[in-house]
Scaffold this motif. Structure first.
Motif, mmCIF file in Angstrom:
data_model
loop_
_atom_site.group_PDB
_atom_site.id
_atom_site.type_symbol
_atom_site.label_atom_id
_atom_site.label_comp_id
_atom_site.label_asym_id
_atom_site.label_seq_id
_atom_site.Cartn_x
_atom_site.Cartn_y
_atom_site.Cartn_z
ATOM 1 N N ALA A 15 0.679 -1.190 -0.123
ATOM 2 C CA ALA A 15 -0.022 0.039 -0.022
ATOM 3 C C ALA A 15 0.831 1.244 0.188
ATOM 4 C CB ALA A 15 -0.993 0.012 1.306
ATOM 5 N N ASP B 203 -2.678 4.502 -1.701
ATOM 6 C CA ASP B 203 -3.164 4.514 -0.456
ATOM 7 C C ASP B 203 -2.334 4.651 0.638
ATOM 8 O OD1 ASP B 203 -5.560 4.515 -1.731
ATOM 9 O OD2 ASP B 203 -5.808 2.431 -0.997
ATOM 10 N N THR C 275 -1.957 3.599 4.120
ATOM 11 C CA THR C 275 -2.899 2.859 5.100
ATOM 12 C C THR C 275 -2.218 2.836 6.774
ATOM 13 O OG1 THR C 275 -1.794 0.902 4.550
ATOM 14 C CG2 THR C 275 -3.677 1.307 3.113
ATOM 15 N N THR D 270 -7.574 2.434 5.230
ATOM 16 C CA THR D 270 -7.219 3.336 4.266
ATOM 17 C C THR D 270 -6.985 4.608 4.842
ATOM 18 O OG1 THR D 270 -7.620 2.107 2.458
ATOM 19 C CG2 THR D 270 -7.322 4.382 2.059
ATOM 20 N N THR E 290 -6.071 8.577 0.360
ATOM 21 C CA THR E 290 -5.588 8.433 -1.129
ATOM 22 C C THR E 290 -4.896 9.378 -2.028
ATOM 23 O OG1 THR E 290 -7.793 7.267 -0.831
ATOM 24 C CG2 THR E 290 -6.752 7.455 -3.294
#
Lengths: 172, 494
Positions: A97, A102, A104, A164, A167
């Protein structure tokens, strides 16, 4: 018995086949690992624990199997395997990730501070979010130059691992 | 002597304290949170009382509940362990008011040292060398902080007045980073200690962390039990400790030991405490702080002095004189401790939670494992992810490293990922072998944290593995594992 195994450090599936050619000597096993054949003695000393001898070399092991997930401790090292039919994508999720778009949560914790807003342009390593877990602060930074598309958490929120938080859209 | 003692803690330290209490014939009262109902520290107790809740704030930090439970159960004394309420002067005072002995220093000593700013001034007055710095003012405008920082010079440290274990501490390399570090340190301090005060201190490059174990009694005797070097740290958290320090000559040891005793006497210290110093590469040492509790790393001192520090704590708290004098104490051999954490070094040291499905601590005549978990224990986000302390003793440092390597190789933990391979790589690093340790060892030297590719035998073991049930998981447990810190016997080395 044939098993196909993957592990996080060796993601290509390896086929392991155990054969017991002599029913009078059940600990003598022909094992095929990938394309290599080995003559092996497997002595189990407890449920899921024992010794593996290959060419008189003694390897002590303890294993634990939970569905497709197999944990192995052997000679002081621990390994995680998955049987191949169902390779979970969860392992290493945090690191992939980080390389993706994203941000996270690397562990469960509380969001202390959000340092950016949607639409902000950020540079690689710029701190984005400060969270706290087990009383330690941790700063989550931008993996690359990017624009913040969305913030998916708020200050004070308790988040789960892998949730998440933001973004990003990477700059070209 | 006490008849019944409540242990206001959990995990390995609660188990360790319980062992000594039981050896002394004292009834052990445990307290436990909901996730700890079946924990080893409950299993080893004679009597156990639950807390309603899971978080530390709802449970092990509930001073009021702990005192109520102590009264209800008729405990004469409370041992606070380390962390939680161990350095909380108000708690020590509440114990006094309820006629329960707090096994530790007086509330006055705790207050004097709990505040790092006051502590520093006290030590300056006692001629104990201290690090140059500014005592701080949270209400001061950032411009004032900047000005004080400029006077000290960069790099410098922002430190929490109430801090400990690296919490609320930030290194600042340049003026433009000061504001964020100052505020972040204050926030973390407020969250961890309920006290946001922060101060500044000159940053000493590549120092060693060398601390002295001190012990005082009610007759004014203060002795030291030599040093521990705790330079191997990650984010200010000690992970490997040893004694003797490879850096101390007999002369320097004596000089620092005298300073440690002077520090203890300056605050009329009773019971077990630790005077922490930083030792600059040139040999100059500075007072850092006094930890007014039993330290996590106390076993290395026990292994090399053949003393049971918890027993001494109990004797002193019960009004008896110290069971040793300075001249009766000797350092014998070398001991190393590794802190085993449920964390993933390959993934930024993220704590690794989940159930421990197999657990077998290593064994050997000079190996000691202090652990607070067993097979079936759950590592949760609620508490510190340290699962065990592994201690190896040998006549020489080289042999102790070899003994520790062997112990790490034989420590079976399945379930959460641990830092065992990482610890093994550190203690087998060439510079560690040479004794070239300092507090930035782990940033200066790259320690490979990546997991190795599984060897062929690991694939074979995996292929033999059968679906585990809960009972088969615990059947891999050895008898020793049931009482992780088996007896005091094996590590009392001759």
């Amino acid at each position: 018995m044939k098993t196909k195994l993957t592990s996080p450090s060796a993601p290509d599936p390896v086929a392991v086949e155990l054969q017991t050619p002599n029913p009078n000597a059940p600990t003598q096993t022909i094992v095929t690992v990938g394309d290599q054949q080995h003559e092996v003695d497997i002595e189990s000393t407890a449920a899921n624990a024992g010794l593996i001898r290959i060419n008189h070399q003694v390897h002590r092991y303890v294993t634990h199997r939970d569905g497709d997930r197999i944990l192995v401790w052997i000679d002081g090292q621990s390994f995680k395997f998955n049987t191949v039919n169902n390779v979970p994508r969860r392992s290493g999720a945090a690191s992939t990730a980080a390389a993706g778009n994203d941000i996270t949560a690397p562990m469960p914790g509380t969001i202390l501070k959000i340092l950016v807003d949607p639409g902000d342009c950020v540079t690689a390593h710029q701190p984005l979010i400060i969270m706290e877990s087990m009383k330690m602060e941790m700063t989550l930074s931008a993996p690359a130059d990017a624009t913040i598309r969305q913030i998916s958490c708020h200050e004070g929120e308790l988040v789960e691992r892998d949730a998440t938080l933001a973004t990003l859209e990477r700059s070209e | 002597m006490f008849k019944k003692v409540l242990i206001a803690n959990r995990g390995e330290i609660a188990v360790r304290v319980a062992h000594t209490l039981r050896e002394m014939g004292i009834t052990v009262v445990a307290v436990y949170s909901e996730p700890d109902a079946a924990a080893p520290h409950v299993a080893i107790a004679n009597e156990a009382h639950p807390f309603p809740g899971k978080t530390t704030a709802e449970t092990y930090l509930r001073a009021d509940l702990i005192i109520d439970i102590a009264k209800q159960s008729g405990a004469d004394a409370i041992h606070p362990g380390y962390g939680f309420l161990s350095e909380n002067a108000d708690f020590a005072r509440s114990c006094q008011k309820s006629n329960i002995t707090f096994i530790g220093p007086t509330p006055e000593s705790i207050s004097a040292m709990g505040d790092k700013i006051t502590a520093k001034k006290t030590m300056q007055n006692a001629n104990v060398p201290t690090v140059p710095g500014w005592s701080g003012d949270n209400d001061a405008p950032i411009a004032t902080v900047q000005k004080e920082a400029d006077k000290i010079g960069y790099p410098l440290l922002c430190k929490a007045a109430a801090g400990g274990g690296g919490k609320g501490m930030r290194r600042v390399d340049k003026p433009e980073d000061l504001e964020q570090a100052w505020q972040s340190a204050a926030r973390e301090a407020a969250s961890a200690f309920g006290d946001a005060r922060v101060f500044l201190e000159k940053y000493i490059e590549n120092p060693r962390h060398v601390e002295f174990q001190i012990f005082g009694d009610n007759e004014g005797n203060v002795v030291h039990l030599f040093e521990r070097e705790c330079s191997i740290q990650r984010r200010y958290q000690k992970i490997i400790e040893e004694t003797p320090s490879p850096a101390l000559s007999p002369e320097l040891r004596e000089e620092m030991g005298d300073s440690a005793i002077a520090a203890g006497k300056a605050i009329n210290y009773t019971n077990a405490g630790t005077v922490e110093f930083i030792l600059a590469p040139e040999g100059q040492y500075y007072f850092l702080e006094v930890n007014t509790r039993l330290q996590v790393e106390h076993p290395v001192t026990e292994m090399t002095t053949q003393q049971d520090l918890v027993r001494a704590q109990i004797l002193v708290a019960a009004g008896q004189p110290l069971p040793f004098t300075q001249s009766s104490l000797q350092q014998t051999g070398h001991a190393i401790e590794c802190r085993v954490y449920a964390e993933d070094p390959a993934n930024n040291f993220v704590p690794s939670t989940g159930k421990i499905v197999a657990y077998q601590p290593p064994q050997g005549p000079n190996i000691r494992t202090d652990s607070g978990v067993t097979a079936g224990s759950e590592i949760t986000v609620y508490y510190d992810p340290m699962v065990a302390k592994l201690i190896a003793w040998a006549p020489t440092r080289e042999q102790a490293i070899a003994g520790m390597t062997n112990a790490l190789n034989n420590f079976v933990i399945l379930g959460p990922t641990t830092n065992i391979p990482y610890l093994r790589r550190i203690i087998n690093h060439l510079e560690f072998a040479k004794g070239n340790t300092h507090t930035h060892f782990l940033t200066e030297h790259t320690i490979d944290a990546s997991p190795p590719n599984p060897p062929v035998e690991a694939y074979i073991a995996a292929a033999t593995s059968k679906q585990s049930t809960t009972t088969s998981a615990s059947s891999t447990q050895t008898v020793d594992g049931d009482t992780p810190w088996h007896t005091l016997g094996p590590w009392r080395v001759a």
